[in-house]
Motif scaffolding. Structure first.
Motif, short mmCIF file in Angstrom:
data_model
loop_
_atom_site.label_atom_id
_atom_site.label_comp_id
_atom_site.label_asym_id
_atom_site.label_seq_id
_atom_site.Cartn_x
_atom_site.Cartn_y
_atom_site.Cartn_z
N GLY A 43 0.78 -1.24 0.00
CA GLY A 43 0.00 0.00 0.00
C GLY A 43 0.81 1.28 0.00
O GLY A 43 0.25 2.37 0.05
N PHE A 44 2.12 1.17 -0.07
CA PHE A 44 2.92 2.40 -0.08
C PHE A 44 3.07 2.98 -1.47
O PHE A 44 3.67 4.03 -1.64
CB PHE A 44 4.30 2.15 0.56
N ALA A 45 2.56 2.27 -2.48
CA ALA A 45 2.53 2.81 -3.83
C ALA A 45 1.28 2.26 -4.49
O ALA A 45 0.78 1.19 -4.15
CB ALA A 45 3.77 2.39 -4.61
N ARG B 108 -4.70 2.00 1.20
CA ARG B 108 -3.64 2.62 1.99
C ARG B 108 -2.93 1.61 2.88
O ARG B 108 -3.47 0.55 3.16
CB ARG B 108 -4.25 3.70 2.86
N PRO B 109 -1.71 1.99 3.31
CA PRO B 109 -0.91 1.04 4.10
C PRO B 109 -1.64 0.48 5.31
O PRO B 109 -1.50 -0.71 5.61
CB PRO B 109 0.30 1.88 4.52
N GLU C 16 3.66 13.94 -3.92
CA GLU C 16 2.80 12.81 -3.61
C GLU C 16 2.91 12.46 -2.14
O GLU C 16 3.99 12.30 -1.59
CB GLU C 16 3.24 11.60 -4.44
N ARG D 239 1.48 9.61 0.58
CA ARG D 239 0.83 8.34 0.46
C ARG D 239 0.42 7.76 1.80
O ARG D 239 0.33 6.56 1.92
CB ARG D 239 1.79 7.41 -0.29
N VAL D 240 0.27 8.58 2.83
CA VAL D 240 -0.14 7.96 4.08
C VAL D 240 -1.35 8.69 4.63
O VAL D 240 -2.26 8.05 5.11
CB VAL D 240 1.01 7.98 5.10
N ALA E 298 1.25 4.17 10.05
CA ALA E 298 0.39 3.53 9.05
C ALA E 298 0.79 2.08 8.85
O ALA E 298 -0.05 1.20 8.70
CB ALA E 298 0.50 4.29 7.73
N GLY E 299 2.10 1.84 8.86
CA GLY E 299 2.58 0.47 8.65
C GLY E 299 2.15 -0.51 9.72
O GLY E 299 2.03 -1.70 9.46
#
Lengths: 267, 291, 300
Positions: free
Chosen positions: A53-55, A73-74, B288, B290-291, C164-165
């Motif tokens: 989900g990081f790309a 999403r991550p 960008e 992305r989180v 998030a991870g």
């Protein structure tokens, strides 16, 4: 933990004019350890980013345990049981080892579990257990920024394990480690696999890959150029050309120790 | 409508100068300097004091620009340079500049006894040129001319002179520039001085038109400056020019057709809208997250 | 409860506690990395909503204050979705603009009294009420701090991607933190309205923002107590200085802000400072020796 499999279908990721990942498809059975090898720039980390989900893929699908999680999403992937470590290490630098691992328990620490939690499931116990398992006992209270590279990698692995993942994705977990240290990591991976987790690992250490992986995927120029059992991976022409620089006419020979830095055949 | 448009363009040109001042700093130093509003105020006051002391108008304007530029350099050399050395976060730097702004504003407030002072517009051209149905105050023409000269001068400087090119290299990469022999600290100082001088001249043009100045005049224009670069894209010179013109027109139209109080909000509303819809602005690069 | 203090001191005490709440509203956002400068605008919204509901609709003060707080929170929730995807200083700028627009809109509308504002609000909030509200908010923040959510919020501030991870729903947490910031700010504004009797858009200005920002930055983003202490101490000092010239105020707050940002960007309740203290307590020698051994052996 439910059994999980990772499925990737015609996955592509384009950056401007470059296809970092080019039409990659594979499916990974639950409970297996799969290695991903390939030269630098082959797209391995981008592939991992697409799966976690990081790309966002330019095209193709990502499925975890049958659920289509393409482009999510991550945190959605994390909730689906996917945990990962990062090539460039992603740690809370000023926090201690224990605190860094503790944050991995976020999903597990839900309120309803509190009443049903057995003693060995209490966060402090679990974190301490992981600290011991990864050999970090002496430095558990140290800020991560003060640790050498190999230990920092171990902290990240411990954090990933703390999430009780169904799929564990490791991006070059033994980079910067000694032979003994990487053997320790190998046994950790085996234990994780024995608990039912599915493991995906990107590595440059071919010896390690042949020791612990069931299967190996070979990537180059963003494409999946080979898939083989660990024992037979050296026989792949593509691997010989890419890793050993062999010219196409010299193919068919086994590499010797001096070329690889370790025995290619192991128990 | 045509009249308003011309007013808008003239105002927009001075707004473009403000935008150029901020974008110069942002492009080179990655700092959103809230004290910029004070450079406007103090520069304009410098000009005012010189005029009141009998200094000829053109020299007073230059003095004002020098005051603005020097103040900017002092702030940069003390607070900002220290924090950059310490590798402070962007936010800490912004908050520090807010503190500096408040400090300078309080000094200005104290020295002027919180009074609104008249800005001597009588020393500036006050005739009117008639072009058909439209009246163009000479003052506006002068502002437009000054703004145009400044922009062209800046563009020429950036593209042809050694120091100008050095500045573009530094804004692209400090380490590369230093490898090429550029003394980045002097370039920073030059860029900061120019931005302060631009702030001052823009303020002078605007206050000459409104004929008043107070310790808080610059702060109102600070929002405009930020709106211009958010609209045009941070770090983009062309963006500052176009953003300035658009904002000038927007301001004039809202004052004429909606309300005076609403026109105060124009700057803020533009900032909000652009940040919501296209944070990189017209000419900025996409980032960008992305989180 | 506070009747041993003279009425003027009680009044001052309320305004002090209102500032404490404003600082806490900034803190709630800062602790997860949301650099919100919108609180002053939310306070204005809370104040005017509460005042209008009481004076024009006849709601009780308690209900009006609650409604004011919730209205501000709702505004934060709605507009938060629009700007919270921005990073760092863009978010700071956007939230600043949002707060200012709130105030300007209030100033422009006729039913809010325009630039004059509202006068004649009943004095229903005394020092006791304000103190109880502050204590309750602090208690809630402490519960949050010790909870799994609090841990997640703090991790978000340090590194979004790490959070998030490990499964933290960062967009949602940011949205709720921003909304909470709005509620607390609205609460502060509403309480202030029922204490000061008059409110006008002009009082929710940049000067106020600088003051609470200074206190919040000094207090740090790790624990709510930092901001509370900073707000109380600075507020009391300012009272003791009496009616100060704007110059002195400017030097105090502006200078303080600059010095704090330069020297102690993490504030007084500094994580590193706490760790340094813990690291030198008895029992930690083992860890320090281990680290030293590692560093001399393998290097970084």
């Amino acid at each position: 933990m439910t059994a999980a499999q990772v499925e990737v279908e015609h996955l592509s990721r384009r950056f401007g004019g470059v296809l970092a990942v080019d039409d990659v498809s594979f499916a990974i059975e639950p409970g297996t350890v799969t290695g991903i090898i390939g030269p630098n720039g082959a797209g391995k980390t981008t592939l991992l980013n697409l799966i976690t989900g990081f790309a966002v893929p330019t095209s193709g699908r990502v499925r975890i345990a049958g659920r289509d999680l393409t482009g999510k999403r991550p945190y959605v992937l994390a909730r689906a049981g996917v945990a990962r470590t990062y090539q460039n290490l992603l740690l809370l630098e000023d926090e201690t080892v224990t605190e860094n691992i503790r944050i991995g328990r976020h999903l597990v620490d839900r309120r309803r579990l509190r009443r049903h939690r057995a003693d060995d499931q209490r966060p402090a116990q679990v974190v301490a257990g992981l600290v011991d398992e990864l050999g970090l006992t002496e430095v558990a209270a140290a800020p991560v920024a003060s640790l050498p590279y190999g230990l920092r990698r171990r902290v990240e692995i411990a954090r990933a394990l703390a999430t009780n993942p169904a799929v564990l994705i490791l991006d070059e977990p033994t980079a910067g480690m000694t032979r003994d240290e990487s053997d320790d990591i190998a046994s950790v991976v085996r234990q994780v696999r024995d608990r039912g987790c599915t493991v995906l690992l990107v590595e440059h250490n071919i010896r390690l890959v042949t020791v612990i992986c069931d299967e190996v995927l070979v990537l180059n120029w963003g494409r999946l150029i080979g898939r083989e059992t660990a024992a037979k991976v050296w026989e792949l022409d593509a691997v010989q050309v890419a890793y050993l620089g062999k010219k196409p006419n010299d193919l068919g020979q086994q590499p010797d120790d001096s070329e690889v830095g370790g025995s290619a055949h192991s128990e | 409508m045509l009249q308003q448009t011309i007013n808008g363009i003239a105002l927009g040109a001075t707004y473009a100068l403000l935008g150029l001042g901020v974008t110069l700093i942002w492009g080179v130093l990655r700092v959103m300097n809230f004290a910029f509003g004070q450079f406007i105020t103090w520069g304009a006051f410098g000009c005012l004091v010189a005029i009141e002391d009998g200094v000829p108008i053109w020299l007073s304007v230059l003095i004002g620009m020098a005051v603005g530029g020097l103040l900017a350099v002092v702030v940069d050399a003390t607070v900002i340079a220290y924090m950059r050395r310490r590798r402070s976060s962007e936010f800490a730097l912004v908050v520090a500049t807010i503190g500096v702004s408040y400090l300078l504003s309080s000094i200005a407030q104290d020295r002027t006894d919180s009074q609104i002072r008249p800005f001597p517009s009588q020393d500036f051209p006050d005739g009117v040129i008639n072009l058909g149905s439209v009246q163009i105050p000479e003052l506006q023409l002068m502002s437009l001319a000054i703004a145009a000269v400044m922009m062209v001068g800046l563009a020429l400087w950036l593209n042809t002179t050694k120091s100008g090119r050095a500045l573009r290299t530094v804004s692209w990469s400090v380490s590369t520039a230093e490898l090429l022999g550029v003394r980045s600290r002097s370039i920073f100082a030059i860029a900061v001085f120019i931005s302060g001088a631009l702030a001052a001249i823009a303020g002078i043009c605007i206050f000459a038109e409104t004929a008043t100045i107070s310790y808080s005049s610059g702060d109102a224009l600070l929002v405009v400056a930020f709106a211009v670069i958010v609209l045009g894209g941070m770090g983009s010179v062309a963006g500052a020019v176009i953003g300035g013109l658009i904002l000038g027109l927007a301001q004039v139209y809202t004052t004429a057709y909606i309300s005076n109080t609403f026109s105060q909000a124009v700057g803020y509303i533009v900032i909000l809208l652009i940040l919501i819809v296209r944070p990189s602005g017209i000419f900025g690069s996409q980032e960008e997250q992305r989180v | 409860m506070f009747n041993w203090l003279d009425p003027y001191s009680q009044f001052v005490g309320v305004s002090l506690l209102v500032n404490v709440l404003l600082v806490l509203s900034l803190f709630v956002a800062f602790q997860c990395g949301v650099l919100s400068l919108a609180s002053v605008g939310f306070a204005a919204d809370g104040a005017f909503t509460a005042a209008l509901l009481n004076m024009k609709e006849g709601w009780s003060p308690a209900l009006s204050i609650a409604a004011g707080a919730l209205a501000a929170g709702l505004l934060a929730l709605v507009f938060g979705r629009l700007i919270l995807h921005l990073r760092g200083i863009y978010l700071a700028l956007g939230s600043f603009a949002l707060g200012q627009v709130c105030v300007l809109v209030i100033a422009d509308l006729s039913f809010t009294g325009g630039n004059q504002g509202i006068i004649g609000i009943p004095t229903s909030v005394g020092l006791t009420t304000a103190a109880v509200v502050v204590v309750v908010v602090c208690a809630l923040l402490q519960i949050l701090h010790q909870s799994r959510t609090g841990r997640a919020l703090r991790a978000m501030r340090l590194d979004d991607r790490v959070a998030a991870g490990v499964g933290v729903n960062t967009p949602a947490y940011r949205a709720w933190a921003f909304a909470a910031s709005g509620v607390i700010a609205g609460l502060a504004g509403a309480l202030g309205a029922f204490s000061t009797v008059t409110i006008s858009p002009g009082q929710y200005d940049f000067t106020l923002l600088v003051q609470i920002l200074a206190m919040a930055m000094i207090g740090g983003a790790y624990h709510w107590s930092g901001g509370v202490i900073a707000a109380l101490v600075i507020g009391i000092i300012q009272q003791d200085l009496g009616q100060v010239a704007p110059l002195v105020q400017g030097l105090l707050y502006g200078g303080l802000l600059v010095v704090v940002m330069m020297l102690l960007p993490e504030g007084i309740v500094d994580r590193r400072g706490i760790r340094w203290i813990r690291g030198h307590l008895p029992g930690s020698r083992g860890t320090r020796q281990a680290i030293a051994a590692l560093q001399s052996a393998g290097g970084q």
